[in-house]
Design a protein around this motif. Structure first.
Motif, PDB file in Angstrom:
ATOM      1  N   VAL A  14     -38.132 -32.612  -5.148  1.00 38.04           N
ATOM      2  CA  VAL A  14     -39.057 -33.601  -4.768  1.00 38.04           C
ATOM      3  C   VAL A  14     -40.297 -32.740  -4.249  1.00 38.04           C
ATOM      4  CG1 VAL A  14     -39.566 -35.546  -3.176  1.00 38.04           C
ATOM      5  CG2 VAL A  14     -37.163 -34.857  -3.566  1.00 38.04           C
ATOM      6  N   GLU A  15     -41.164 -32.897  -5.233  1.00 35.33           N
ATOM      7  CA  GLU A  15     -42.522 -32.057  -5.012  1.00 35.33           C
ATOM      8  C   GLU A  15     -43.693 -32.912  -5.765  1.00 35.33           C
ATOM      9  OE1 GLU A  15     -45.239 -30.406  -4.540  1.00 35.33           O
ATOM     10  OE2 GLU A  15     -43.715 -28.811  -3.691  1.00 35.33           O
ATOM     11  N   ASP A  16     -44.791 -32.894  -5.373  1.00 33.80           N
ATOM     12  CA  ASP A  16     -45.936 -33.677  -6.227  1.00 33.80           C
ATOM     13  C   ASP A  16     -46.800 -32.467  -7.020  1.00 33.80           C
ATOM     14  OD1 ASP A  16     -46.412 -32.742  -3.603  1.00 33.80           O
ATOM     15  OD2 ASP A  16     -48.547 -33.769  -3.830  1.00 33.80           O
ATOM     16  N   GLU A  17     -46.429 -31.431  -6.726  1.00 37.53           N
ATOM     17  CA  GLU A  17     -47.399 -30.316  -7.591  1.00 37.53           C
ATOM     18  C   GLU A  17     -46.487 -30.015  -8.905  1.00 37.53           C
ATOM     19  OE1 GLU A  17     -48.683 -26.674  -5.485  1.00 37.53           O
ATOM     20  OE2 GLU A  17     -48.050 -27.908  -3.769  1.00 37.53           O
ATOM     21  N   LEU A  58     -36.892 -30.342  -0.914  1.00 38.62           N
ATOM     22  CA  LEU A  58     -37.946 -31.408  -0.505  1.00 38.62           C
ATOM     23  C   LEU A  58     -39.074 -30.953   0.250  1.00 38.62           C
ATOM     24  CD1 LEU A  58     -38.196 -34.493   0.256  1.00 38.62           C
ATOM     25  CD2 LEU A  58     -36.919 -34.168   2.367  1.00 38.62           C
ATOM     26  N   ASP A  59     -40.237 -31.307  -0.370  1.00 31.22           N
ATOM     27  CA  ASP A  59     -41.712 -30.915  -0.085  1.00 31.22           C
ATOM     28  C   ASP A  59     -41.845 -31.688   1.047  1.00 31.22           C
ATOM     29  OD1 ASP A  59     -43.872 -29.352   0.155  1.00 31.22           O
ATOM     30  OD2 ASP A  59     -45.166 -30.763  -1.162  1.00 31.22           O
ATOM     31  N   TRP A  60     -42.621 -31.083   2.226  1.00 35.95           N
ATOM     32  CA  TRP A  60     -43.186 -31.761   3.344  1.00 35.95           C
ATOM     33  C   TRP A  60     -43.977 -32.704   3.073  1.00 35.95           C
ATOM     34  CZ3 TRP A  60     -42.113 -29.887   8.983  1.00 35.95           C
ATOM     35  CH2 TRP A  60     -42.982 -30.516   9.792  1.00 35.95           C
ATOM     36  N   MET A  61     -45.327 -32.118   2.319  1.00 31.20           N
ATOM     37  CA  MET A  61     -46.543 -33.050   1.957  1.00 31.20           C
ATOM     38  C   MET A  61     -46.422 -33.742   0.871  1.00 31.20           C
ATOM     39  SD  MET A  61     -48.324 -32.299   4.824  1.00 31.20           S
ATOM     40  CE  MET A  61     -50.198 -32.500   4.587  1.00 31.20           C
ATOM     41  N   LEU A  62     -46.164 -35.034   0.979  1.00 30.71           N
ATOM     42  CA  LEU A  62     -45.780 -35.546  -0.484  1.00 30.71           C
ATOM     43  C   LEU A  62     -46.660 -37.134  -0.245  1.00 30.71           C
ATOM     44  CD1 LEU A  62     -42.000 -35.704  -0.598  1.00 30.71           C
ATOM     45  CD2 LEU A  62     -43.506 -34.427  -2.255  1.00 30.71           C
ATOM     46  N   THR A 110     -41.131 -21.717   4.030  1.00 33.90           N
ATOM     47  CA  THR A 110     -42.691 -21.885   4.092  1.00 33.90           C
ATOM     48  C   THR A 110     -43.313 -21.389   2.712  1.00 33.90           C
ATOM     49  OG1 THR A 110     -42.575 -21.514   6.622  1.00 33.90           O
ATOM     50  CG2 THR A 110     -44.712 -21.344   5.365  1.00 33.90           C
ATOM     51  N   LYS A 111     -44.302 -22.165   2.252  1.00 29.80           N
ATOM     52  CA  LYS A 111     -45.005 -21.899   0.983  1.00 29.80           C
ATOM     53  C   LYS A 111     -46.168 -20.842   1.404  1.00 29.80           C
ATOM     54  CE  LYS A 111     -44.702 -26.256  -1.474  1.00 29.80           C
ATOM     55  NZ  LYS A 111     -45.587 -27.708  -1.945  1.00 29.80           N
ATOM     56  N   PRO A 112     -46.327 -20.021   0.569  1.00 30.43           N
ATOM     57  CA  PRO A 112     -45.686 -19.665  -0.728  1.00 30.43           C
ATOM     58  C   PRO A 112     -44.399 -18.844  -0.510  1.00 30.43           C
ATOM     59  CG  PRO A 112     -47.425 -17.975  -0.289  1.00 30.43           C
ATOM     60  CD  PRO A 112     -47.444 -18.886   0.790  1.00 30.43           C
TER      61      PRO A 112
HETATM   62 CA    CA Z   1     -46.707 -31.326  -1.896  1.00 32.79          CA
END
Ligand code: CA
Length: 238
Positions: A14-17, A58-62, A110-112
């Protein structure tokens, strides 16, 4: 569907990038996993209703719904309550990490992040969920763990545990009465090749306690100040 395909674990990303999704899909498939995707929080819940992934990255910022909220929803539904979740985030603050774990994520990157690190964590988490050949029943006092059925009861009451809490309890049940330091628990439950902060153990112990201890029941996990934790009917003496 042929049997070999179905036996491969399904990982949901789950990621928007889009570029990151493509990269994760490529590498997860290369490792032998099946992959499904969602680009925002709402789509994640839709996909979850249709598919049964074995693990979620799961990405945090979606968009639409945050990863934290998706994680809450996953934990709220009986069907996905035990689904392992690895949370990705650009934030690096410790407070956010603990908050992420408290909402029910099993692991946190944590990204990256480095790809081998993510793959190691995916492998480790899936290993914990699908405990290899260890079958049988572990019991201590009124707590019974059926490894084959992957079920835990206390006084016959069903206890719902996340995969990490399950492994933690399994390890404690195998050594009742023994005190283990946070580092020992990390090595035994998370594995020596994974770096997790010792405080993470406290978060999962807290969750395990909450799940195990009913209103009138004694705390079965003993906290030993400056030493660690033990499964002990005497309960906490601190
Ligand atoms: Ca994101």
């Amino acid at each position: 569907m042929d049997r070999e395909n179905v036996s491969k674990p399904l990982v949901m990303v789950v990621e928007d990038e889009a570029a990151l999704v493509t990269m994760l899909r490529y590498n997860l498939e290369k490792e032998g996993y099946r992959v499904c995707e969602a680009m925002d929080g709402e789509e994640a819940l839709t996909v979850l209703a249709e598919r049964s992934p074995d693990l979620v990255v799961l990405d945090w910022m979606l968009p639409i719904m945050s990863g934290i909220e998706v994680c809450r929803q996953i934990r709220r539904k009986p069907r996905t309550r035990d689904l392992p979740v690895i949370m990705l985030t650009a934030r690096g603050e410790e407070g956010d990490k603990i908050r992420g774990l408290n909402t029910g994520a099993d692991d946190y990157l944590t990204k990256p992040f480095s790809l081998p690190e993510l793959m190691a964590r995916v492998r480790a988490l899936l290993r914990r969920v699908r405990p290899s050949q260890s079958k049988g029943v572990l019991q201590y006092e009124a707590i019974v763990m059926d490894l084959a059925a992957h079920r835990v009861t206390r006084e016959g009451r069903n206890i719902h545990l996340g995969p990490t809490e399950f492994r933690l309890l399994q390890f404690l049940l195998q050594h009742p009465g023994c005190v283990f330091s946070r580092e020992e628990l990390l090595n035994a439950v998370w594995g020596p090749d994974i770096y997790v902060e010792p405080r993470t153990v406290d978060v999962h112990i807290r969750r395990l306690r909450k799940a195990l201890n009913g209103d009138e029941e004694a705390d079965i996990i003993r906290t030993v100040r400056a030493a660690g934790y033990a499964l002990d009917a005497e309960g906490t003496t601190v």
